[in-house]
Design a protein around this motif. Structure first.
Motif, mmCIF file in Angstrom:
data_model
loop_
_atom_site.group_PDB
_atom_site.id
_atom_site.type_symbol
_atom_site.label_atom_id
_atom_site.label_comp_id
_atom_site.label_asym_id
_atom_site.label_seq_id
_atom_site.Cartn_x
_atom_site.Cartn_y
_atom_site.Cartn_z
ATOM 1 N N ASP A 119 0.828 -1.215 0.000
ATOM 2 C CA ASP A 119 0.000 0.000 0.000
ATOM 3 C C ASP A 119 0.860 1.262 0.000
ATOM 4 O O ASP A 119 0.561 2.229 -0.701
ATOM 5 C CB ASP A 119 -0.937 0.022 1.206
ATOM 6 C CG ASP A 119 -2.139 -0.891 1.045
ATOM 7 O OD1 ASP A 119 -2.339 -1.465 -0.047
ATOM 8 O OD2 ASP A 119 -2.879 -1.042 2.029
ATOM 9 N N GLN B 177 2.319 1.818 -3.421
ATOM 10 C CA GLN B 177 1.277 2.345 -4.311
ATOM 11 C C GLN B 177 1.049 3.823 -4.020
ATOM 12 O O GLN B 177 1.014 4.653 -4.928
ATOM 13 C CB GLN B 177 -0.024 1.572 -4.122
ATOM 14 C CG GLN B 177 -1.183 2.126 -4.933
ATOM 15 C CD GLN B 177 -2.466 1.359 -4.694
ATOM 16 O OE1 GLN B 177 -2.456 0.143 -4.592
ATOM 17 N NE2 GLN B 177 -3.575 2.077 -4.595
ATOM 18 N N HIS B 178 0.917 4.166 -2.750
ATOM 19 C CA HIS B 178 0.693 5.552 -2.351
ATOM 20 C C HIS B 178 1.855 6.444 -2.787
ATOM 21 O O HIS B 178 1.654 7.608 -3.152
ATOM 22 C CB HIS B 178 0.490 5.628 -0.836
ATOM 23 C CG HIS B 178 0.010 6.944 -0.358
ATOM 24 N ND1 HIS B 178 -1.292 7.367 -0.496
ATOM 25 C CD2 HIS B 178 0.672 7.961 0.256
ATOM 26 C CE1 HIS B 178 -1.412 8.576 0.016
ATOM 27 N NE2 HIS B 178 -0.242 8.957 0.484
ATOM 28 N N TYR C 37 3.786 2.133 -8.412
ATOM 29 C CA TYR C 37 2.877 1.524 -9.373
ATOM 30 C C TYR C 37 1.483 2.086 -9.124
ATOM 31 O O TYR C 37 1.234 2.727 -8.105
ATOM 32 C CB TYR C 37 2.880 -0.012 -9.286
ATOM 33 C CG TYR C 37 2.920 -0.568 -7.883
ATOM 34 C CD1 TYR C 37 1.800 -0.546 -7.051
ATOM 35 C CD2 TYR C 37 4.083 -1.124 -7.371
ATOM 36 C CE1 TYR C 37 1.843 -1.056 -5.770
ATOM 37 C CE2 TYR C 37 4.136 -1.638 -6.089
ATOM 38 C CZ TYR C 37 3.009 -1.605 -5.297
ATOM 39 O OH TYR C 37 3.050 -2.111 -4.026
ATOM 40 N N ASP C 38 0.585 1.839 -10.061
ATOM 41 C CA ASP C 38 -0.768 2.396 -9.946
ATOM 42 C C ASP C 38 -1.612 1.700 -8.890
ATOM 43 O O ASP C 38 -2.361 2.344 -8.169
ATOM 44 C CB ASP C 38 -1.503 2.332 -11.288
ATOM 45 C CG ASP C 38 -0.942 3.334 -12.290
ATOM 46 O OD1 ASP C 38 -0.590 4.453 -11.875
ATOM 47 O OD2 ASP C 38 -0.863 2.989 -13.480
ATOM 48 N N ASN C 39 -1.508 0.370 -8.823
ATOM 49 C CA ASN C 39 -2.362 -0.385 -7.918
ATOM 50 C C ASN C 39 -1.627 -1.651 -7.494
ATOM 51 O O ASN C 39 -0.996 -2.308 -8.331
ATOM 52 C CB ASN C 39 -3.676 -0.742 -8.626
ATOM 53 C CG ASN C 39 -4.740 -1.192 -7.655
ATOM 54 O OD1 ASN C 39 -4.539 -2.131 -6.896
ATOM 55 N ND2 ASN C 39 -5.880 -0.526 -7.686
ATOM 56 N N ASP C 40 -1.728 -1.998 -6.207
ATOM 57 C CA ASP C 40 -1.009 -3.191 -5.756
ATOM 58 C C ASP C 40 -1.607 -4.482 -6.313
ATOM 59 O O ASP C 40 -1.019 -5.544 -6.167
ATOM 60 C CB ASP C 40 -0.848 -3.233 -4.235
ATOM 61 C CG ASP C 40 -2.143 -3.213 -3.464
ATOM 62 O OD1 ASP C 40 -3.225 -3.277 -4.073
ATOM 63 O OD2 ASP C 40 -2.074 -3.129 -2.229
ATOM 64 N N ASN C 41 -2.739 -4.400 -7.021
ATOM 65 C CA ASN C 41 -3.246 -5.599 -7.679
ATOM 66 C C ASN C 41 -2.418 -5.970 -8.912
ATOM 67 O O ASN C 41 -2.610 -7.029 -9.498
ATOM 68 C CB ASN C 41 -4.738 -5.481 -8.018
ATOM 69 C CG ASN C 41 -5.033 -4.489 -9.118
ATOM 70 O OD1 ASN C 41 -4.152 -3.961 -9.780
ATOM 71 N ND2 ASN C 41 -6.312 -4.212 -9.305
ATOM 72 N N GLN C 42 -1.472 -5.124 -9.285
ATOM 73 C CA GLN C 42 -0.531 -5.441 -10.365
ATOM 74 C C GLN C 42 0.476 -6.501 -9.929
ATOM 75 O O GLN C 42 1.101 -7.129 -10.773
ATOM 76 C CB GLN C 42 0.244 -4.185 -10.783
ATOM 77 C CG GLN C 42 -0.595 -3.127 -11.456
ATOM 78 C CD GLN C 42 0.206 -1.866 -11.678
ATOM 79 O OE1 GLN C 42 -0.041 -0.854 -11.042
ATOM 80 N NE2 GLN C 42 1.187 -1.925 -12.562
#
Length: 120
Positions: free
Chosen positions: A75, A78-79, A83-88
């Motif tokens: 998190d 990401q913040h 990267y854009d989203n940790d789901n990457q």
């Protein structure tokens, strides 16, 4: 590939706090995010599917669950705009190393995965 040295995060139990029905990031969690943001200020954003390798050097020899490190670190990265989203993140490799008093340390490596062969 990106390689980072980051501060050791607060426990997941201290990263969040409950206020009535809401779950918020605690003061300790916000301070950790700020420290990570300072560490990644010059890092170029990565995109696509990612692999994350984490080497954890805790601040002391207390018993810790390795998997509790993932969420606060991912998190905060990401913040911080890594990267854009940790789901990457599609692959995680993690090792708990020997303690490194007094504050501990995380060594993070992030690389993009290609659709063929799984590493880039």
């Amino acid at each position: 590939m990106i390689e980072l040295e980051l501060p050791y995060p607060p426990s997941i139990n201290h990263y969040y706090r409950h206020v009535g029905p809401k779950v918020l990031i605690s003061r300790e969690g916000r301070q950790y995010r700020e420290r990570v943001m300072a560490a990644v200020r010059e890092v170029k954003k990565v995109s696509g599917k990612l692999a994350l390798k984490l080497e954890a050097y805790p601040p002391d020899s207390r018993s810790r669950d390795l998997d509790n490190l993932f969420k606060p670190v991912m998190d905060a990265l990401q913040h911080g705009g890594v990267y854009d989203n940790d789901n990457q993140i599609k692959r995680i490799v993690a090792d708990m190393r020997e303690p490194m008093p007094p504050q501990g340390l995380l060594i993070i490596k992030i690389k993009e995965l290609s659709s063929v062969g799984e590493s880039k």
